[in-house]
Scaffold this active site. Structure first.
Site, PDB file in Angstrom:
ATOM      1  N   CYS A 232       0.443  -1.019   0.229  1.00  0.00           N
ATOM      2  CA  CYS A 232       0.339   0.271   0.023  1.00  0.00           C
ATOM      3  C   CYS A 232       0.656   1.258  -0.891  1.00  0.00           C
ATOM      4  O   CYS A 232       0.343   2.057   0.869  1.00  0.00           O
ATOM      5  CB  CYS A 232      -0.792   0.163   1.278  1.00  0.00           C
ATOM      6  SG  CYS A 232      -2.106  -1.138   0.882  1.00  0.00           S
ATOM      7  N   GLU A 263      -0.188   3.701 -13.271  1.00  0.00           N
ATOM      8  CA  GLU A 263      -1.216   3.761 -12.941  1.00  0.00           C
ATOM      9  C   GLU A 263      -2.244   4.920 -13.396  1.00  0.00           C
ATOM     10  O   GLU A 263      -1.511   5.867 -14.028  1.00  0.00           O
ATOM     11  CB  GLU A 263      -1.401   4.978 -10.980  1.00  0.00           C
ATOM     12  CG  GLU A 263      -0.702   3.254 -10.798  1.00  0.00           C
ATOM     13  CD  GLU A 263      -1.027   4.372  -8.996  1.00  0.00           C
ATOM     14  OE1 GLU A 263      -1.164   5.048  -8.615  1.00  0.00           O
ATOM     15  OE2 GLU A 263      -0.839   2.961  -7.924  1.00  0.00           O
ATOM     16  N   HIS A 281      -5.621   2.239  -5.334  1.00  0.00           N
ATOM     17  CA  HIS A 281      -4.852   3.380  -5.003  1.00  0.00           C
ATOM     18  C   HIS A 281      -5.952   4.136  -4.154  1.00  0.00           C
ATOM     19  O   HIS A 281      -6.349   5.335  -3.577  1.00  0.00           O
ATOM     20  CB  HIS A 281      -4.488   4.403  -5.616  1.00  0.00           C
ATOM     21  CG  HIS A 281      -3.130   4.992  -4.643  1.00  0.00           C
ATOM     22  ND1 HIS A 281      -2.055   4.840  -5.707  1.00  0.00           N
ATOM     23  CD2 HIS A 281      -2.761   6.318  -3.840  1.00  0.00           C
ATOM     24  CE1 HIS A 281      -1.006   5.834  -5.273  1.00  0.00           C
ATOM     25  NE2 HIS A 281      -1.740   5.780  -3.642  1.00  0.00           N
ATOM     26  N   LEU A 282      -6.007   3.330  -3.023  1.00  0.00           N
ATOM     27  CA  LEU A 282      -7.706   3.744  -1.945  1.00  0.00           C
ATOM     28  C   LEU A 282      -6.577   4.203  -0.887  1.00  0.00           C
ATOM     29  O   LEU A 282      -7.599   4.365   0.462  1.00  0.00           O
ATOM     30  CB  LEU A 282      -8.686   2.703  -2.043  1.00  0.00           C
ATOM     31  CG  LEU A 282      -9.221   2.423  -2.660  1.00  0.00           C
ATOM     32  CD1 LEU A 282     -10.178   1.442  -2.719  1.00  0.00           C
ATOM     33  CD2 LEU A 282     -10.132   3.757  -2.896  1.00  0.00           C
ATOM     34  N   GLY A 283      -5.225   3.914  -0.503  1.00  0.00           N
ATOM     35  CA  GLY A 283      -5.039   4.051   0.773  1.00  0.00           C
ATOM     36  C   GLY A 283      -5.386   5.514   1.801  1.00  0.00           C
ATOM     37  O   GLY A 283      -5.905   4.950   2.674  1.00  0.00           O
ATOM     38  N   ALA A 284      -4.994   6.369   0.460  1.00  0.00           N
ATOM     39  CA  ALA A 284      -5.291   7.552   1.582  1.00  0.00           C
ATOM     40  C   ALA A 284      -7.103   8.161   1.894  1.00  0.00           C
ATOM     41  O   ALA A 284      -7.106   9.065   1.836  1.00  0.00           O
ATOM     42  CB  ALA A 284      -4.907   8.853   1.207  1.00  0.00           C
TER      43      ALA A 284
END
Length: 528
Positions: A232, A263, A281-284
């Site tokens: 991540c 990406e 790319h959902l980490g934040a």
């Protein structure tokens, strides 16, 4: 006039309010980042640019951003900002490295659970009406070893959560001290041991030349059979084709990825594998994190534009709002000392040494060093600035040496600058008195006391009577008024220096006349 900030990506109303409360005029155009032509047409009118990921700050855009002083990225990654171009133009680039740390760490933990209990595949099967209870034999987390590659801000949060889950945490991080590891309750190991021991490998390191493909085919082959891999952090840390082969062979039991080498990832070697979990790319991507980074970047940019504070800059040392007013006169001093030396240095500067003494030991001397280097190099490179100076010096092979020590002389604070070329060294020292004005107090070991002026004559001469009168006559005959004059000598009849501040530039013929005086060994006009 109030500083102006353009917000070209989405920020919350609360973030916009921070700008306004701090006295910054804000222009909110959240879709402008997607239209590079419209952005280019107006960027020249702003002091600051606040962005997320949609706005691309290219060298071409920066060429048009003639007033731009700061770029604020609401988030960690600054991949969409051309850092070398921003640095070369003296634009501070800030990010918010801690605003989404908890959210990203929680996503890594969630991905670990998704792998351990095969949650995505079980969900799809169940919703398809299959009820394959015996197919999805999970793995218990308790007692397992999680290996963290990188144990900075996010990695340490993952470690804390993993310890709470009764896991054993090991970490590979060259910058992790034994004391910090002990404080976190984890074991520091080398990379090979981590790969051999970990049931779960979780990546938490930036993408650098040293970390690119840190999970290469060779390193993946060193992992414990049946390992689960989680990323991540950044795409590019894993050789995706090698990971696919290890998944196909069964050496890697599962992989969960939130980031990819390319990406947006519309296709990827890992897509379609039954033991892979992917998120875009959902980490934040939580409401809390998005709001946190928006508020933080608004505060940081406002503090910089109104108070000179620099926080979380990726291309310049940080300066707190409390430090900024204390540093300001010393930054001016360092830059002028550097300029003095740079104007006198013949060429081929190969080393700059800076010594800080006294009260300066408590200040951010990296900012002072950047100012001094900018001053030294500016006579040869007119477009240099305090942001770009350290990197330009490095590119040109100029060695920078910084020393900090307690006061050893008559001054509460003292900066000594030593510029070394192939053939000589030039020493100059200065301080700031209580009036806030930078002063020269020593040149090549000869004591003096002179304020800087916009135009000065520096002369190295023999200590003989009548020279000051001859200086005055030459300048007076040319209609040039002397503002101040400072003298110094090493001993009676020995070497002396003269620093003469004048009201106008010195014509070449007048400077030539000064150089022809029999006592004068060297004379130069300096401009600040």
């Amino acid at each position: 006039m109030s500083p102006r900030v353009l917000v070209s990506d989405a920020l919350s109303q609360a973030a916009l309010a921070i700008f306004k409360i701090r006295g910054v005029e804000v222009d909110f155009q959240p879709n402008l980042g997607k239209d590079k032509d419209k952005l280019a047409a107006i960027i020249g009118g702003y002091d600051g640019l606040a962005i997320r990921s949609a706005t691309k700050v290219t060298p071409q855009l920066l060429e048009l951003a003639t007033n731009l002083k700061v770029i604020g990225r609401a988030g960690i990654g600054v991949d969409n900002v051309n850092l070398p171009a921003a640095t070369a133009r003296g634009v501070i680039v800030m990010n918010t490295p801690f605003g989404n740390s908890i959210t990203t760490a929680e996503h890594a933990i969630a991905m670990m659970f998704a792998l351990a209990r095969q949650i995505p595949a079980a969900d799809m099967s169940t919703q398809a009406g299959k009820w394959e209870k015996n197919r999805f034999l999970g793995m218990e987390i308790t007692g397992k070893v999680i290996g963290l590659i990188g144990c900075g801000n996010i990695g340490s949060i993952v470690a804390e959560r993993a310890i709470g889950l009764r896991m054993h945490v090991i970490a590979y991080d060259p910058f992790l001290s034994p004391e910090r590891a002990a404080q976190l309750g984890i074991e520091k190991v080398d990379l090979d041991n981590l790969l051999a021991l970990a049931d779960f490998v979780s990546l938490h390191t930036p993408l650098t030349p040293q970390t690119k493909n840190i999970l290469s085919a060779e390193n993946i082959a060193k992992t414990k059979s049946g390992v689960h891999i989680i990323n991540c952090a950044r795409g590019g840390l894993i050789d995706e084709k090698a990971l696919r082969s290890a998944l196909d062979s069964g050496r890697v039991a599962g992989a969960a990825l939130d980031v990819f080498a390319t990406e947006p990832a519309t296709e990827n070697p890992l897509f379609g594998h039954p033991n892979v979990v992917c998120t875009p790319h959902l980490g934040a991507s939580t409401k809390e994190a998005q709001e946190n980074v928006a508020l933080q970047i608004a505060e940081q940019m406002s503090d910089f534009l109104t108070r000179g504070a620099i926080t979380n800059a990726v291309n310049f040392p940080s300066i707190t709002a409390e430090e900024a007013p204390k540093l300001k006169p010393f930054i001016a001093l360092a830059e002028r000392l550097g300029s003095f030396a740079g104007q006198l240095a013949a060429s081929n500067i190969n080393k700059v040494s800076i010594i800080y003494e006294g009260a300066l030991v408590d200040l951010k001397t990296k900012a002072l060093t950047a100012a001094a280097i900018a001053g030294v190099l500016r006579p040869a490179l007119s477009d240099i600035n305090v942001v770009s100076a350290p990197s330009v010096a490095s590119e040109r092979g100029v060695v920078i040496d910084e020393t900090i020590r307690a006061a050893e002389g008559d001054y509460e604070s003292l900066i000594t600058l030593i510029v070394q070329t192939k053939d000589e060294k030039f020493f100059i020292a200065g301080t700031v008195f209580h009036d806030g004005k930078p002063r020269v107090v020593s040149i090549n070991g000869i004591k003096t006391d002179a304020e800087f002026s916009s135009t000065m004559i520096y002369a190295l001469n023999e200590d003989k009577p009548g020279l000051v009168g001859r200086f005055a006559s030459l300048l007076g005959d040319a209609g040039i008024n002397i503002a101040t004059l400072a003298l110094g000598r090493d001993h009676q009849g020995g070497s002396a220096i003269s620093l003469i501040a004048v009201d106008d530039s010195i014509p070449d013929r007048v400077l030539a006349g000064i150089r022809m005086l029999p006592e004068v060994r060297q004379a130069s006009m300096l401009e600040f």
